[in-house]
Scaffold this motif. Structure first.
Motif, PDB file in Angstrom:
ATOM      1  N   TRP A  89      35.654  49.411  45.707  1.00  8.35           N
ATOM      2  CA  TRP A  89      35.836  49.118  44.273  1.00  8.35           C
ATOM      3  C   TRP A  89      35.647  50.371  43.445  1.00  8.35           C
ATOM      4  O   TRP A  89      36.298  50.556  42.418  1.00  8.35           O
ATOM      5  CB  TRP A  89      34.937  47.969  43.817  1.00  8.35           C
ATOM      6  N   LEU A  98      38.671  52.708  43.747  1.00 13.73           N
ATOM      7  CA  LEU A  98      39.757  52.188  42.917  1.00 13.73           C
ATOM      8  C   LEU A  98      39.516  52.438  41.430  1.00 13.73           C
ATOM      9  O   LEU A  98      40.383  52.172  40.608  1.00 13.73           O
ATOM     10  CB  LEU A  98      39.931  50.684  43.154  1.00 13.73           C
ATOM     11  N   GLY A  99      38.328  52.927  41.101  1.00 14.07           N
ATOM     12  CA  GLY A  99      38.009  53.202  39.701  1.00 14.07           C
ATOM     13  C   GLY A  99      37.408  52.008  38.984  1.00 14.07           C
ATOM     14  O   GLY A  99      37.241  52.027  37.771  1.00 14.07           O
ATOM     15  N   GLY A 100      37.093  50.964  39.736  1.00 10.67           N
ATOM     16  CA  GLY A 100      36.618  49.739  39.107  1.00 10.67           C
ATOM     17  C   GLY A 100      35.146  49.774  38.750  1.00 10.67           C
ATOM     18  O   GLY A 100      34.390  50.611  39.233  1.00 10.67           O
ATOM     19  N   SER A 101      34.771  48.851  37.873  1.00  9.37           N
ATOM     20  CA  SER A 101      33.363  48.540  37.685  1.00  9.37           C
ATOM     21  C   SER A 101      32.967  47.638  38.842  1.00  9.37           C
ATOM     22  O   SER A 101      33.827  47.055  39.492  1.00  9.37           O
ATOM     23  CB  SER A 101      33.146  47.780  36.377  1.00  9.37           C
ATOM     24  N   LEU A 106      47.665  46.369  43.165  1.00 12.37           N
ATOM     25  CA  LEU A 106      47.338  47.071  41.910  1.00 12.37           C
ATOM     26  C   LEU A 106      48.569  47.145  41.022  1.00 12.37           C
ATOM     27  O   LEU A 106      48.497  46.979  39.810  1.00 12.37           O
ATOM     28  CB  LEU A 106      46.842  48.492  42.204  1.00 12.37           C
ATOM     29  N   GLN A 107      49.694  47.398  41.659  1.00  5.29           N
ATOM     30  CA  GLN A 107      50.939  47.501  40.904  1.00  5.29           C
ATOM     31  C   GLN A 107      51.265  46.174  40.223  1.00  5.29           C
ATOM     32  O   GLN A 107      51.578  46.133  39.031  1.00  5.29           O
ATOM     33  CB  GLN A 107      52.041  47.904  41.873  1.00  5.29           C
ATOM     34  N   ASP A 161      48.908  45.386  37.269  1.00  5.91           N
ATOM     35  CA  ASP A 161      49.208  46.117  36.041  1.00  5.91           C
ATOM     36  C   ASP A 161      50.479  45.572  35.385  1.00  5.91           C
ATOM     37  O   ASP A 161      50.567  45.499  34.155  1.00  5.91           O
ATOM     38  CB  ASP A 161      49.359  47.617  36.323  1.00  5.91           C
ATOM     39  N   PHE A 213      49.513  42.443  33.667  1.00  5.98           N
ATOM     40  CA  PHE A 213      48.770  42.788  32.449  1.00  5.98           C
ATOM     41  C   PHE A 213      49.748  43.142  31.328  1.00  5.98           C
ATOM     42  O   PHE A 213      49.569  42.737  30.179  1.00  5.98           O
ATOM     43  CB  PHE A 213      47.842  43.966  32.757  1.00  5.98           C
ATOM     44  N   GLY A 219      37.400  44.676  39.951  1.00 10.29           N
ATOM     45  CA  GLY A 219      36.865  45.566  38.923  1.00 10.29           C
ATOM     46  C   GLY A 219      37.866  46.591  38.435  1.00 10.29           C
ATOM     47  O   GLY A 219      37.666  47.223  37.395  1.00 10.29           O
ATOM     48  N   ALA A 220      38.938  46.789  39.192  1.00 10.95           N
ATOM     49  CA  ALA A 220      39.939  47.788  38.816  1.00 10.95           C
ATOM     50  C   ALA A 220      41.195  47.132  38.256  1.00 10.95           C
ATOM     51  O   ALA A 220      42.200  47.794  38.062  1.00 10.95           O
ATOM     52  CB  ALA A 220      40.290  48.660  40.013  1.00 10.95           C
ATOM     53  N   MET A 221      41.131  45.829  38.025  1.00  7.98           N
ATOM     54  CA  MET A 221      42.297  45.132  37.476  1.00  7.98           C
ATOM     55  C   MET A 221      41.957  44.674  36.069  1.00  7.98           C
ATOM     56  O   MET A 221      40.947  44.019  35.848  1.00  7.98           O
ATOM     57  CB  MET A 221      42.659  43.938  38.362  1.00  7.98           C
ATOM     58  N   PRO A 222      42.831  45.004  35.124  1.00  7.56           N
ATOM     59  CA  PRO A 222      42.468  44.735  33.734  1.00  7.56           C
ATOM     60  C   PRO A 222      42.468  43.260  33.354  1.00  7.56           C
ATOM     61  O   PRO A 222      41.904  42.906  32.336  1.00  7.56           O
ATOM     62  CB  PRO A 222      43.527  45.514  32.947  1.00  7.56           C
TER      63      PRO A 222
END
Lengths: 366, 386
Positions: free
Chosen positions: A113, A116-119, A275-276, A279, A282, A303-306
């Motif tokens: 996570w 992936l840049g997530g929280s 991920l694609q 986004d 989103f 955590g990395a998905m808005p």
């Protein structure tokens, strides 16, 4: 770090002692992507993909740096442009993508996570009973146990043979999931087995007494026109995406707003494709549901998905002792820990005991 | 590692040559610059070129956080802008923090950003873009020839006020690029000066002589009816998007099939937002093209976008206080192995610029020209050198 090879193990566990589903054994394929370092990338899939995995690894991954996981995903997609839609090829690509991301995270000695840049993910979990053959007693026991032990407040079940059956079973599941916290969230997974017109009749009948949060695959998964028709006639959100193999397959759904909730399955899209899609969803203001995966590692992505709404959970914890996971379910949420990579750990001895040469004809991969 | 603080350095830069589009045909050679430095408790600093505004309000959402969680932090910052919206100069503030966070994430890994983002190669196809409305015909030729000698085979001309001059200059650009390719790819950019039907009339005239691969901003950024109309009436693809700020702004264009090539940039809410836009485009099988950037730093992101076509290179000379690890080779921007953006700030030079600000001409950003969208005001005498 360079990829050197691949090891795959087929396994099958008998259904005995498993409370999750009635008949199907849990079986599948464990992938270990090997490197010139001590690290290996782990992923677990639901069918025998050995041939596809070996070919893809040989052709596209050998000698590559796993940190380029997204580029390698694209490379496989482009390299197999004509056959990427075949279920097995696609599932094998996804498994390899999962193993590549596992390596990318392990190379940084951090949980997926975070790579992936997530929280840190703490995401709503839906108890999803994908076995439509359970009788009422089994169904109630399944949901009651899950609510008691893991705090689920949300449940999805397969429909019965008519609206009356659905209402009876939904009533029982609602009771099983009810707590001081209030009314549970209820949903139906029709698995694409209805026509749009059947779905409308069934859903409206059920909705006279039940507030359905969503209906998954109320019509065949590609039928944007049909799904839109259902969405326009029922109160529940329409949910689809499972089984679609290309981002382009989602285009009509986005374009027509035929669905209100997008299912994203890492088992077919890998992490890169997921991920694609998340986004893109989103961008169209559509929330995402992450489909169930072994060890619930789908929660690592949340955590990395808005715009994630929830994750589907069919097994709150691995019960077969073949592997461990760093995603735990607590208080109705999936929470990821700090173990490096995707958090899957293999129990080599148990895996050796469960190893088979051929998967049973009817099995469950989750 | 934790975020502990930030500072912003403002400065003025004098370009090595002036730049212009038809909105301000006489051009500018003085630009405001700003650099955001994002500090941590571990002696690693993240930077962003361009700092925006509203930073104090956003900083509290990332203070004390681990920069590796940049996407989650992006969501927090974006949610914090719920009422005022992720737009305007505040959006640039969000972009700046996001870019500095990604710089940190890559530096923690000791990897160039393209590798952190998962690219296989640090290599991006380039196209030349003169921002050339204020260049003489000779300067125009020299610019595109210099680019062609670097292997660049595609060029984008600023147009809009004088059809005959535009046609002549398209020919000059093609000739200059012809050493790189027998059929250079030609593009034009009218920066929203035309109405959709003006665009159709002029582009169709151009297309009688030139094969244009894309026409940029032939109608206003949000006018999906107009953009779609142009797209249907000309052969070229319609490119747009550089004045939008987020995936939410791009959504109507894609939903209404009003764009054929999506111009992406830092202003799409940083690296995180830019990737969102690129992925949305990919789901609709649309290519994206990265807008020009100081030191070409956004090539780091472009390299990791699978549906990326080619990136705009302007090269007006605006890197006087920067050192950077990339070069143009055989028509591609080739990125080095320096961590993060691969951009270092020469603080001594920056201080000199701040102490002795250069002087120059023009107004940046360009205002909208009189007549835009209604009638054409040709260049006044002496406004352009051609």
């Amino acid at each position: 770090m360079r990829i050197t090879g691949l090891e795959t193990t087929l396994f099958a566990c008998p259904p005995a002692g498993r409370r999750r589903t009635a008949g199907a054994p849990f079986a599948g394929c464990v992938v270990g992507l090997l490197t010139d370092s001590k690290l290996s990338g782990i992923a677990i899939g639901g069918s025998d993909l050995r041939v596809e995995l070996a070919a893809l690894t040989r052709q596209f991954l050998k000698g590559e740096d796993p940190r380029a996981a997204p580029a390698l995903w694209q490379r496989m997609m482009d390299g197999r442009a004509r056959s990427a839609g075949r279920a097995k090829t696609r599932a094998a690509m996804a498994l390899l993508d999962l193993s590549l991301w596992d390596l990318k995270a392990k190379a940084n000695d951090e949980p997926l996570w975070k790579t992936l840049g997530g929280s840190r993910p703490r995401v709503n979990a839906v108890a999803s009973c994908s076995d439509g053959t359970l009788n009422d007693t089994e169904l109630v026991k399944w949901f009651t146990d899950l609510a008691r032990e893991f705090g689920f407040k949300s449940g999805m079940l397969r429909p019965g043979r008519d609206a009356g059956t659905d209402r009876r079973r939904l009533g029982r599941v609602r009771k099983a999931l009810s707590s001081d916290a209030g009314e549970p969230e209820l949903a139906i997974d029709a698995a694409g087995n209805w026509t749009a017109e059947q779905a409308i009749r069934r859903a409206r009948e059920v909705e006279r007494r039940f507030d359905l949060a969503w209906i998954a695959l109320a019509a065949p998964r590609r039928d944007a026109t049909g799904l839109k028709k259902v969405s326009d006639s029922v109160r529940a959100a329409l949910c689809a995406g499972r089984g679609l193999r290309f981002p382009g397959d989602f285009q009509p759904h986005f374009q027509e707003r035929s669905i209100d909730l997008v299912q994203v399955d890492i088992g077919l899209n890998g992490i890169t494709g997921a991920l694609q899609l998340a986004d893109a969803a989103f961008g169209f203001e559509l929330p995402v549901m992450l489909c169930a995966a072994p060890g619930n590692i789908q929660a690592q992505l949340a955590g990395a998905m808005p715009y994630v709404m929830n994750v589907e959970v069919t097994a709150p914890r691995p019960t077969e002792e073949l592997f461990t996971t760093d995603v735990r379910i607590e208080d109705g949420h999936a929470v990821a820990g700090d173990a490096p990579g995707n958090g899957l750990g293999l129990n080599r001895a148990a895996l050796a005991r469960a190893a088979v040469q051929k998967l049973p004809a009817r099995s469950s991969g989750r | 590692m934790k975020i502990t603080g930030y500072r912003v350095e403002q400065y003025l830069m004098r370009l090595d040559r002036a730049i212009a589009d038809c909105n301000l045909a006489s051009g500018v050679d003085l630009l405001p610059g700003s650099i955001l430095f994002l500090e941590t408790d571990e002696n690693i600093t993240g930077i962003a070129l361009g700092a925006g505004a509203g930073l104090d309000g956003l900083f509290k959402f990332i203070e004390g956080a681990d920069p590796r969680e940049v996407v989650g932090l992006w969501c927090r910052m974006n949610d914090s802008l719920h009422k005022i919206g992720n737009r305007g100069i505040t959006s640039f503030g969000l972009s700046a923090f996001d870019m500095a966070l990604w710089d940190l994430k890559a530096k923690i890994e000791d990897a160039p950003l393209w590798r952190t983002l998962g690219a296989r190669e640090g290599r991006v196809k380039a196209y030349a873009s003169g921002l050339d409305y204020c260049l003489t015909d000779e300067e125009l030729f020299a610019f595109y020839r210099r680019m062609a000698e670097l292997g660049i085979d595609s060029g984008k001309l600023k147009v809009g006020l004088d059809l005959n001059a535009d046609m002549r200059r398209l020919g000059i650009m093609r000739e200059a690029l012809s050493v790189a390719s027998r059929s250079p790819a030609l593009m034009i950019d009218s920066n929203e000066y035309w109405s959709p039907k003006q665009a159709v009339r002029w582009i169709r005239r151009m297309e009688e002589k030139f094969d244009l691969i894309w026409v940029e901003e032939p109608a206003r950024r949000w006018d999906y009816h107009g953009l779609r109309q142009v797209s249907r009436q000309v052969k070229a693809a319609v490119a747009t998007g550089e004045n939008l700020h987020s995936v939410a702004d791009v959504y109507p264009l894609i939903a209404n099939r009003a764009v054929d090539v999506l111009n992406v940039w830092t202003g799409h809410s940083g690296v995180t937002g830019c990737l969102q836009v690129a992925r949305l485009a990919q789901a609709f099988d649309l290519p994206v093209s990265m807008m020009n950037a100081q030191a070409n730093y956004m090539a780091q992101v472009a390299a990791a976008i699978p549906n990326h076509w080619m990136m705009e290179v302007v090269d007006p000379g605006r890197e006087h206080c920067l050192k950077f690890d990339n070069r143009i080779e055989d028509g591609f921007i080739v990125l080095g192995e320096s961590p993060g953006w691969g951009v270092e700030v020469d603080e001594k030079k920056l201080k000199e610029l701040q102490a002795h600000p250069p002087t120059g001409r023009g107004q940046f950003p360009f205002p909208r020209r009189e007549g835009a969208g209604r009638y054409i005001v040709p260049p006044a005498k002496g406004e352009v050198p051609w």
